[in-house]
Enzyme design. Sequence first.
Site, PDB file in Angstrom:
ATOM      1  N   GLU A 222       0.818  -1.220   0.000  1.00 34.29           N
ATOM      2  CA  GLU A 222       0.000   0.000   0.000  1.00 34.29           C
ATOM      3  C   GLU A 222       0.846   1.262   0.000  1.00 34.29           C
ATOM      4  OE1 GLU A 222      -2.444  -2.854  -0.211  1.00 34.29           O
ATOM      5  OE2 GLU A 222      -1.179  -2.911   1.572  1.00 34.29           O
ATOM      6  N   ASN A 306      -0.990  -7.918  -3.581  1.00 33.27           N
ATOM      7  CA  ASN A 306      -1.685  -7.105  -4.579  1.00 33.27           C
ATOM      8  C   ASN A 306      -0.718  -6.197  -5.332  1.00 33.27           C
ATOM      9  OD1 ASN A 306      -1.789  -5.666  -1.797  1.00 33.27           O
ATOM     10  ND2 ASN A 306      -2.040  -4.004  -3.258  1.00 33.27           N
ATOM     11  N   ASP A 348      -7.798  -5.660  -4.683  1.00 32.74           N
ATOM     12  CA  ASP A 348      -6.892  -5.914  -3.569  1.00 32.74           C
ATOM     13  C   ASP A 348      -6.925  -7.371  -3.122  1.00 32.74           C
ATOM     14  OD1 ASP A 348      -4.959  -5.219  -1.580  1.00 32.74           O
ATOM     15  OD2 ASP A 348      -6.543  -5.096  -0.077  1.00 32.74           O
TER      16      ASP A 348
END
Length: 622
Positions: A222, A306, A348
């Site tokens: 992220e 992801n 995700d």
Amino acid sequence: MIRPTVALLLLLCPALHAQTVPPGVPAGEVFTPEQIGHALAAPTPQAGRTAPSAVNAPADDGQWTMPSKNYASTRFSTQTELTPENVKGLVPLFSFSLGVNKGQEAAPIIADNTLYVVTAYPNYVYALDLTKPGAPLKWRFAPNPLPASQGVACCDVVNRGGTVSNGKYIFNTLDGQTIALDVKSGRPLWRTRLGNIHVGETLTMAPLVAKGRVYIGNSGGELGVRGWIAALDEQSGKLLWRAWNTGPDADVLIGPAFHPFYAMDRGKDLGVSSWPPDAWKIGGGNVWGWITYDAELDTLYHGTGNPGPWNAQQRPGDNKWTAGIFARDPATGAARWFYQFSPHDQHDYDGINEQLLLDLPFGGSMRKVLIHLDRNGYVYVIDRKTGQVLSADPYGPVNSSRGVDLQSGRLEVNPDKETKMDQEVKDICPTASGSKDWNPSSFSPQTGLLYIPHENICMDWLNLQVSYIEGTPYVGANVHMKPGPGGHRGELTAWDPVNRRKAWVVDENFPIWSGTVATAGGLVFYGTMDGWFKAVDARTGQALWRYKVDSGVISQPVSYRGVDGHQYIAMLSGVGGWSGAVVSGPVDTRDGSAALGFVNVMADLPKYTTPGGTLYVFALPH
């Protein structure tokens, strides 16, 4: 300089009104299993009994030396003292305060009558003497990780455990170190820094030790951190090899031995060409979940996370080698095969969940398979020699895809649930954390069932344009989660992998974020986010026992044989993690998009539990 802005992943901007939990997604919005389940052959249970090999799951010595219990990752204990008939008498024998009130996701480790546990940041390690009343402290180790690592941790400052091997307790720290401690004294034998918090890189996973090597992967997708897996020498901590999960073949350790089963995963430098120019350098694919070693085939398996950013419109292409699984040579890291669960992942759906290694009847013969419970909602049964998908069935609500094409291997994405820049797409199932997240399942060779702790959560999603700034969030989506069909948010599912169907299901109010442990006495143990630790009948799912602990449970319970020969159950309380950030935060519950959308579906959790951090050990009175 480390920027504290990653706290925005939890805080974001407060809304103007109090947030309430929305109603569940209508059942008609999701596909039925019959609409999307696929297999290459009809069930043939008469061909044999599902079980791990003796090489990957040797005879149980009563200890629990690695989080997965064994290389087969069964998380199954052969202890039989606790049964459906007597488990109602289970009581806490002792407890121990961890001194950290954050999300506790680790598995207690038991070796040579000592219990070891590592906490969430600041990653204290405790060793307790199980030969003495009350299990007094033998030693404590404080690794003193860099405080700035808290600011770049995506989803709480969790740690998923350590392992004991050859006189060493080996664990990771949030700031990117792997450390080996002497089990007798707690003295550091070596410490190796692998991660760089200045780019947002952390270590939260549990290391795997096999054949004199320690395997570790990084977190940080992220924040645009490029994913890798590395091997260290167990004796010295020296780096032996590192394989990246994006970029040119030379970086990914793809060479002549690489033979993926499906054409979509073949080609030169796909880790570059399946991305926009240079996007692979900040593309995620981290190995923050489970690594599995197959002692029978001498092969290492690991999922990849992801792709970054979440806004898939900024990264056209399949985005190799993210959201999939690698088989590698454990000595060199050389890739043997790869399969991508979610090409061009839009939701995700990291591929980092657990792999269980079993022999399973399929198509009239016994096959050596890998069972993977993916975040995209499917139970994958994969030939672990070749990477061929034998079956793929939904175990939770799914409408983001229409199934898996077993000829091409490709996930068939539902165009109605593709994410967009100009439109909020409603009622996508499963949610970003998947039908289940990292928390591992267990398998009982007695029942032949998998025990899957998972979620019943969906989401609304809006893509946002995002720019990469080193060490700061690189997400590009506004997400609001909501309950799935039925309105409950969690389920414990007993899954029959041979007949490809649910045996029974237990509904829970909150998502189940703990692992499960199955026992030969016919029990399954798990915890809930509102602070109950529970036992159910492994064959029927009947509720048999529960005990209220001081905080929500998101850890990995274990079962072991004590020095007195009796059976014990150990677990950690301490709510937090991504799903529990609304309690361990700080998080503003008025903002449904906080904690990457989880607050929208968990705003009521603070009414049921508070932060904590305690080890509990249970047994029958004796």
